[in-house]
Design an enzyme around this catalytic site. Structure first.
Site, mmCIF file in Angstrom:
data_model
loop_
_atom_site.group_PDB
_atom_site.id
_atom_site.type_symbol
_atom_site.label_atom_id
_atom_site.label_comp_id
_atom_site.label_asym_id
_atom_site.label_seq_id
_atom_site.Cartn_x
_atom_site.Cartn_y
_atom_site.Cartn_z
ATOM 1 N N ASN A 122 4.612 -13.421 -1.274
ATOM 2 C CA ASN A 122 3.389 -14.219 -1.329
ATOM 3 C C ASN A 122 3.372 -15.179 -2.517
ATOM 4 O O ASN A 122 4.322 -15.256 -3.293
ATOM 5 C CB ASN A 122 2.156 -13.311 -1.319
ATOM 6 C CG ASN A 122 2.001 -12.497 -2.592
ATOM 7 O OD1 ASN A 122 2.625 -12.761 -3.613
ATOM 8 N ND2 ASN A 122 1.161 -11.480 -2.537
ATOM 9 N N GLU A 161 11.475 3.050 4.599
ATOM 10 C CA GLU A 161 11.293 1.593 4.536
ATOM 11 C C GLU A 161 12.415 0.915 5.309
ATOM 12 O O GLU A 161 13.592 1.204 5.113
ATOM 13 C CB GLU A 161 11.290 1.121 3.083
ATOM 14 C CG GLU A 161 11.449 -0.368 2.865
ATOM 15 C CD GLU A 161 10.402 -1.186 3.606
ATOM 16 O OE1 GLU A 161 10.763 -2.234 4.175
ATOM 17 O OE2 GLU A 161 9.206 -0.783 3.617
ATOM 18 N N ALA A 209 -3.619 -2.990 5.107
ATOM 19 C CA ALA A 209 -4.611 -4.019 5.433
ATOM 20 C C ALA A 209 -5.140 -3.908 6.852
ATOM 21 O O ALA A 209 -6.223 -4.430 7.156
ATOM 22 C CB ALA A 209 -4.009 -5.409 5.216
ATOM 23 N N HIS A 221 -2.576 -13.773 6.251
ATOM 24 C CA HIS A 221 -3.503 -12.720 5.835
ATOM 25 C C HIS A 221 -4.069 -11.961 7.034
ATOM 26 O O HIS A 221 -5.282 -11.859 7.207
ATOM 27 C CB HIS A 221 -4.664 -13.325 5.032
ATOM 28 C CG HIS A 221 -4.266 -13.928 3.735
ATOM 29 N ND1 HIS A 221 -5.019 -14.880 3.088
ATOM 30 C CD2 HIS A 221 -3.177 -13.716 2.937
ATOM 31 C CE1 HIS A 221 -4.434 -15.231 1.951
ATOM 32 N NE2 HIS A 221 -3.299 -14.545 1.852
ATOM 33 N N MET A 227 1.311 -15.079 -5.030
ATOM 34 C CA MET A 227 0.927 -14.356 -6.246
ATOM 35 C C MET A 227 -0.519 -14.534 -6.693
ATOM 36 O O MET A 227 -0.905 -14.037 -7.753
ATOM 37 C CB MET A 227 1.875 -14.684 -7.407
ATOM 38 C CG MET A 227 3.250 -14.061 -7.252
ATOM 39 S SD MET A 227 4.570 -14.913 -8.173
ATOM 40 C CE MET A 227 5.070 -16.161 -6.975
ATOM 41 N N ALA A 262 0.820 -1.215 0.000
ATOM 42 C CA ALA A 262 0.000 0.000 0.000
ATOM 43 C C ALA A 262 0.852 1.263 0.000
ATOM 44 O O ALA A 262 0.515 2.250 -0.653
ATOM 45 C CB ALA A 262 -0.931 -0.004 1.211
#
Length: 599
Positions: free
Chosen positions: A104, A46, A567, A532, A106, A26
């Site tokens: 991940n 970061e 998220a 998740h 994908m 994001a």
């Protein structure tokens, strides 16, 4: 541009309008969109680093999972889980430009429309399906498959539901492993229809999944390659990697209001402060975002006191409401002649041959991903007569989130309660494998958890990992374990139905003939995360600060100039892999920020 350690001083002296904490999925979406305004100066902090293109563990699709446990992973773990025999679970999270989408598997899909409409019913105005579809499409550059691939791999889609001009290339795989050809017919023989419009508002049924892969290069697509790389030379965008955020700089006005003014961070062993004249945007993900809020003095006083952090803004919801997808993997023996990725891990010649085919032709085992998907509603898994046994575990909670979760037990609920994925290879590390045998795996992933946990700062030290306690199968989470038992029964039916029945030789883990009690014990001993996590900085909706951490414009309650965009703002878990939704959240979050900037 991306700055190295020698440019830290210049970064701190730059007059940023917006500072973004986290260059993940994001965060880089927001950075790219805000920097389209040339009059705005954008900075990104970061903790990880840019991943070189020649890193096969990340860029090569068929090497999925190899980035986990490396320097690009935070390598978090949970507390001992009481209902999982006291096991601690690894919780991989991306620590690199691009975030967890660099690690991940994908899969690219969307939830059903009601999953997002439920957010809007909670009072999160503008977050329903009809509003969010625009942002899903805005992120995508969908490459259509040719007619031959559609026919061979049972590929269906609604062209109008996809974006074609977005930054991130998504596609259908050109090749699939052997059992994919049997998937749709098997599910149809069980009464589960193939969903031909699975990205258009209902993902229930069987379908061939899309993936975040560029078909021209056969490489992973994630925000670092798609959103950041094309704009990295913009003069008004600066990304500083290797920067561990300590906290958000909060200042109090004469009127008593708290305002975000900048970010304290560590780089190369020294401490620095960078400033933002407009806003600080927290995009560090569901694990780090609540921790950083608490390190900044925003949270539950009892939690902050234990961590020796001064409380500035009281919000008892920070770090709470954690919801995650729960995964188990049953293993079946298959014919030893069937090629699997396990072959490449044990045979150096096959491994080298696969690398050469990928390098020369962009084909072969290094391009394969698991795309045989089915989402099954609760009404298919649990007979209506069995629902009262599940609802007996419901608490008498009156908060809106608990009520919304409870509606997912209603017989009329038609969301995909459990996801199934089938592919060759052994995916369960607990399986007692034999060297002369080959295996296939049925993943069973519970989508709508009643288990709700928390993530909190353990101390005032930003380098100390937060306390992650998902509370799997605890309290109302007993419902999750019982649904998993029912789902295991349906999973067994899948592999007992032709043509997949003829493809497998039989189940080896758990062993055949286990009783219901033994199945339960197996689930307790084999459940893990599907990576998740959501909702730890959730939107409060109608209940406002009493029900969440941010409002529907993602502004942190009680602090001016501070938002969360990742998220963690999702108030309810969705029935889907998260990445497409996180990109959509980033796109919408950027629009909200720019709208407010014009006022």
């Amino acid at each position: 541009m991306t700055q190295d350690g020698g440019s830290v001083k210049a970064f701190t002296e730059t007059p940023f309008d917006y500072l973004i904490i986290g260059g993940g999925t994001a965060g880089l979406v927001v950075a790219a969109r805000l920097s389209e305004r040339q009059d705005l100066n954008i900075g990104v902090l970061e903790a990880g680093y840019a991943i070189p293109d020649d890193t096969p563990a990340v860029s090569v699709p068929g090497r999925w999972g190899e980035g986990i446990g490396t320097e690009y992973d935070w390598q978090f773990e949970t507390t001992p889980q009481k209902q999982l025999d006291g096991r601690k679970l690894p919780w991989p999270r991306g620590k690199a430009l691009g975030g967890s989408a660099a690690l991940n598997f994908m899969i690219w899909n969307r939830p059903s429309s009601d999953d997002l409409d439920a957010w809007e019913r909670l009072g999160c105005k503008g977050w329903g399906w009809n509003d969010m579809l625009h942002y899903y499409k805005k992120s995508e550059k969908f490459i259509e498959p040719d007619n031959k691939a559609k026919l061979e791999h049972t590929i269906h889609y609604d062209r109008e539901a996809h974006g074609t001009e977005g930054p991130l290339t998504v596609s259908f795989n050109k090749q699939h492993s052997v059992p994919h050809q049997y998937w749709h017919e098997t599910l149809e023989n069980l009464g589960v229809a193939t969903n031909k419009t699975h990205m258009s508002g209902s993902n229930v049924g069987a379908w061939t999944s899309m993936v975040a892969v560029n078909p021209k290069t056969a490489t992973r697509e994630y925000s670092a390659t798609s959103y950041y790389r094309p704009v990295k030379d913009r003069k008004n965008l600066t990304v500083l990697t290797g920067a561990t955020v300590q906290n958000v700089v909060l200042e109090q006005s004469n009127g008593g209001d708290w305002m975000a003014k900048g970010v304290r961070f560590e780089h190369g062993g020294s401490n620095y402060v960078a400033h933002a004249s407009r806003e600080v945007i927290l995009s560090a993900g569901s694990v780090k975002s609540p921790q950083i809020l608490e390190l900044s003095g925003i949270g539950n006083p009892s939690i902050l006191d234990k961590a020796n952090i001064e409380t500035k803004v009281v919000n008892k919801n920070v770090g709470e409401n954690l919801q995650d997808h729960l995964l188990t993997a049953t293993i079946y023996e298959i014919d030893p002649s069937v090629p699997t990725l396990d072959d490449l891990r044990t045979d150096p010649k096959l491994d080298a041959a696969a690398d050469e085919e990928y390098k020369t032709h962009l084909s072969g085992p290094r391009t394969l991903l698991s795309c045989s998907i089915a989402y099954i509603p609760l009404s298919t898994l649990v007979p209506e007569a069995g629902i009262p046994a599940l609802t007996s575990h419901l608490s008498k909670s009156t908060d809106s989130v608990s009520k919304a979760i409870a509606t997912r037990l209603e017989p009329s609920a038609n969301g995909g309660h459990v996801e199934y994925i089938f592919d060759v290879g052994n995916w369960n590390p607990f399986t007692p494998v034999k060297p002369d045998k080959k295996y296939a795996t049925l993943l069973q992933i519970l989508q709508y958890p009643f288990s709700r946990g928390s993530i909190h700062a353990k101390s005032a030290d930003p380098n100390e990992a937060p306390v992650i306690d998902p509370q799997y199968y605890e309290n109302e989470g007993q419902i999750d374990r019982e649904i998993q038992l029912h789902a295991a029964g349906f999973g067994q039916k899948i592999l007992e139905t032709e043509p997949l029945k003829s493809f497998v030789k039989g189940r080896v883990w758990p062993p055949p003939g286990v009783s219901k009690a033994e199945w339960n014990d197996w689930i307790v001993g084999n459940t893990t995360t599907d990576w998740h996590p959501v909702a730890t900085c959730a939107m409060g909706g109608k209940e406002g600060k009493e029900g969440g951490v941010v409002d529907e414009r993602l502004r942190v309650y009680g602090v001016k100039g501070l938002r969360v965009v990742d998220a963690s703002v999702m108030p309810l878990q969705i029935s889907a892999h998260l990445q497409a939704t996180v990109y959509a959240i980033g796109e919408k979050g950027a629009d909200l920020i720019l709208e407010d900037a014009r006022e």
